[in-house]
Write a protein that holds these residues in place. Sequence first.
Motif, mmCIF file in Angstrom:
data_model
loop_
_atom_site.group_PDB
_atom_site.id
_atom_site.type_symbol
_atom_site.label_atom_id
_atom_site.label_comp_id
_atom_site.label_asym_id
_atom_site.label_seq_id
_atom_site.Cartn_x
_atom_site.Cartn_y
_atom_site.Cartn_z
ATOM 1 N N LYS A 78 0.847 -1.204 0.000
ATOM 2 C CA LYS A 78 0.000 0.000 0.000
ATOM 3 C C LYS A 78 0.875 1.245 0.000
ATOM 4 C CE LYS A 78 -3.464 2.318 2.821
ATOM 5 N NZ LYS A 78 -4.235 2.250 4.065
ATOM 6 N N ALA A 79 1.905 1.260 0.815
ATOM 7 C CA ALA A 79 2.820 2.408 0.870
ATOM 8 C C ALA A 79 3.517 2.611 -0.475
ATOM 9 C CB ALA A 79 3.842 2.216 1.984
ATOM 10 N N LYS A 80 3.911 1.519 -1.134
ATOM 11 C CA LYS A 80 4.558 1.625 -2.448
ATOM 12 C C LYS A 80 3.602 2.181 -3.496
ATOM 13 C CE LYS A 80 6.591 -2.153 -3.835
ATOM 14 N NZ LYS A 80 7.144 -3.508 -4.021
ATOM 15 N N VAL A 81 2.338 1.732 -3.454
ATOM 16 C CA VAL A 81 1.332 2.217 -4.403
ATOM 17 C C VAL A 81 1.136 3.720 -4.234
ATOM 18 C CG1 VAL A 81 -1.146 2.157 -4.924
ATOM 19 C CG2 VAL A 81 0.138 0.019 -4.700
ATOM 20 N N ILE A 82 1.003 4.168 -3.001
ATOM 21 C CA ILE A 82 0.803 5.596 -2.732
ATOM 22 C C ILE A 82 2.034 6.390 -3.178
ATOM 23 C CG2 ILE A 82 0.541 7.310 -0.888
ATOM 24 C CD1 ILE A 82 -1.173 5.133 0.592
ATOM 25 N N ALA A 83 3.224 5.900 -2.832
ATOM 26 C CA ALA A 83 4.463 6.593 -3.198
ATOM 27 C C ALA A 83 4.632 6.697 -4.713
ATOM 28 C CB ALA A 83 5.659 5.879 -2.577
ATOM 29 N N PHE A 93 -9.567 -3.939 3.962
ATOM 30 C CA PHE A 93 -10.713 -4.579 4.596
ATOM 31 C C PHE A 93 -10.478 -6.086 4.600
ATOM 32 C CE2 PHE A 93 -11.747 -4.333 0.109
ATOM 33 C CZ PHE A 93 -12.353 -5.543 -0.181
ATOM 34 N N SER A 94 -11.163 -6.763 5.506
ATOM 35 C CA SER A 94 -11.036 -8.211 5.639
ATOM 36 C C SER A 94 -12.115 -8.918 4.846
ATOM 37 C CB SER A 94 -11.152 -8.621 7.110
ATOM 38 O OG SER A 94 -10.083 -8.080 7.839
ATOM 39 N N PHE A 95 -11.802 -10.115 4.402
ATOM 40 C CA PHE A 95 -12.750 -10.999 3.736
ATOM 41 C C PHE A 95 -12.310 -12.425 4.067
ATOM 42 C CE2 PHE A 95 -9.282 -10.433 0.829
ATOM 43 C CZ PHE A 95 -9.087 -11.687 0.272
ATOM 44 N N PRO A 96 -13.140 -13.441 3.799
ATOM 45 C CA PRO A 96 -12.718 -14.803 4.139
ATOM 46 C C PRO A 96 -11.400 -15.159 3.450
ATOM 47 C CG PRO A 96 -15.051 -14.765 3.627
ATOM 48 C CD PRO A 96 -14.498 -13.401 3.269
ATOM 49 N N GLY A 97 -10.365 -15.404 4.238
ATOM 50 C CA GLY A 97 -9.069 -15.801 3.687
ATOM 51 C C GLY A 97 -8.010 -14.726 3.663
ATOM 52 N N GLY A 98 -8.379 -13.483 3.948
ATOM 53 C CA GLY A 98 -7.345 -12.456 3.904
ATOM 54 C C GLY A 98 -7.858 -11.046 4.074
ATOM 55 N N GLN A 99 -7.046 -10.128 3.572
ATOM 56 C CA GLN A 99 -7.378 -8.707 3.573
ATOM 57 C C GLN A 99 -6.979 -8.136 2.224
ATOM 58 O OE1 GLN A 99 -5.035 -7.271 6.929
ATOM 59 N NE2 GLN A 99 -6.948 -6.960 8.045
ATOM 60 N N ARG A 100 -7.604 -7.016 1.842
ATOM 61 C CA ARG A 100 -7.219 -6.366 0.593
ATOM 62 C C ARG A 100 -7.564 -4.899 0.623
ATOM 63 N NH1 ARG A 100 -11.416 -8.899 -3.868
ATOM 64 N NH2 ARG A 100 -12.815 -7.127 -3.992
ATOM 65 N N PHE A 101 -7.012 -4.182 -0.353
ATOM 66 C CA PHE A 101 -7.383 -2.799 -0.607
ATOM 67 C C PHE A 101 -7.465 -2.605 -2.111
ATOM 68 C CE2 PHE A 101 -2.742 -2.590 -0.603
ATOM 69 C CZ PHE A 101 -2.455 -1.764 -1.681
ATOM 70 N N HIS A 102 -8.154 -1.527 -2.535
ATOM 71 C CA HIS A 102 -8.277 -1.192 -3.947
ATOM 72 C C HIS A 102 -7.583 0.138 -4.182
ATOM 73 C CE1 HIS A 102 -12.126 -3.738 -4.808
ATOM 74 N NE2 HIS A 102 -11.393 -4.288 -3.851
ATOM 75 N N PHE A 103 -7.010 0.287 -5.363
ATOM 76 C CA PHE A 103 -6.371 1.548 -5.729
ATOM 77 C C PHE A 103 -6.618 1.854 -7.200
ATOM 78 C CE2 PHE A 103 -3.251 -1.619 -6.886
ATOM 79 C CZ PHE A 103 -2.660 -1.124 -8.055
ATOM 80 N N GLN A 104 -6.430 3.129 -7.543
ATOM 81 C CA GLN A 104 -6.451 3.556 -8.938
ATOM 82 C C GLN A 104 -5.030 3.883 -9.344
ATOM 83 O OE1 GLN A 104 -9.117 6.911 -9.206
ATOM 84 N NE2 GLN A 104 -10.728 5.649 -10.067
ATOM 85 N N ASP A 105 -4.671 3.432 -10.540
ATOM 86 C CA ASP A 105 -3.364 3.803 -11.062
ATOM 87 C C ASP A 105 -3.476 5.199 -11.680
ATOM 88 O OD1 ASP A 105 -4.437 3.594 -13.654
ATOM 89 O OD2 ASP A 105 -3.237 1.845 -14.191
ATOM 90 N N PRO A 106 -2.387 5.793 -12.140
ATOM 91 C CA PRO A 106 -2.445 7.151 -12.681
ATOM 92 C C PRO A 106 -3.380 7.322 -13.881
ATOM 93 C CG PRO A 106 -0.199 6.618 -12.105
ATOM 94 C CD PRO A 106 -1.003 5.340 -11.966
ATOM 95 N N ASP A 107 -3.701 6.240 -14.588
ATOM 96 C CA ASP A 107 -4.635 6.322 -15.713
ATOM 97 C C ASP A 107 -6.078 6.117 -15.287
ATOM 98 O OD1 ASP A 107 -2.815 6.811 -17.877
ATOM 99 O OD2 ASP A 107 -2.130 4.745 -17.629
ATOM 100 N N GLY A 108 -6.315 5.845 -13.998
ATOM 101 C CA GLY A 108 -7.668 5.670 -13.498
ATOM 102 C C GLY A 108 -8.148 4.232 -13.443
ATOM 103 N N TYR A 109 -7.291 3.271 -13.819
ATOM 104 C CA TYR A 109 -7.682 1.868 -13.710
ATOM 105 C C TYR A 109 -7.705 1.451 -12.249
ATOM 106 C CZ TYR A 109 -6.880 1.516 -18.704
ATOM 107 O OH TYR A 109 -6.934 1.705 -20.056
#
Length: 117
Positions: A78-83, A93-109
């Motif tokens: 997450k820190a690398k993505v932000i940087a 957030f947590s879900f069965p089996g792990g945790q995750r987050f979502h991000f947008q790249d510079p093109d908006g994907y």
Amino acid sequence: MTANKLKHEQVQYLEFLTKDIERAKEFYHKSFGWKFVGYGPDYTAFGGDYVDGGFTTGEPVKGSVLVVLYFDDLEATKAKVIAAGGKIVKDVFSFPGGQRFHFQDPDGYELAVWATV
């Protein structure tokens, strides 16, 4: 998902939006033989030899698929993505089996990153 299939910094999961999970399951089972595991009324997962995936309820956008990458250390990633200029659009957030987050790249994907707990 077995631990030996997980590869650091690789695409590991594809998540599709669907208006009708049962219809999606029927279509992909009939078309490709995919087998599903349900996680409540709004989510079902499928497994493959190289990439796993799932369907969640939502309004599909033509051609939209959420690419989910696996990483060993969620917070460091997450820190690398932000940087690198990415924007967090859904925090960890947590879900069965792990945790995750979502991000947008510079093109908006939008992509997601997950890790086991």
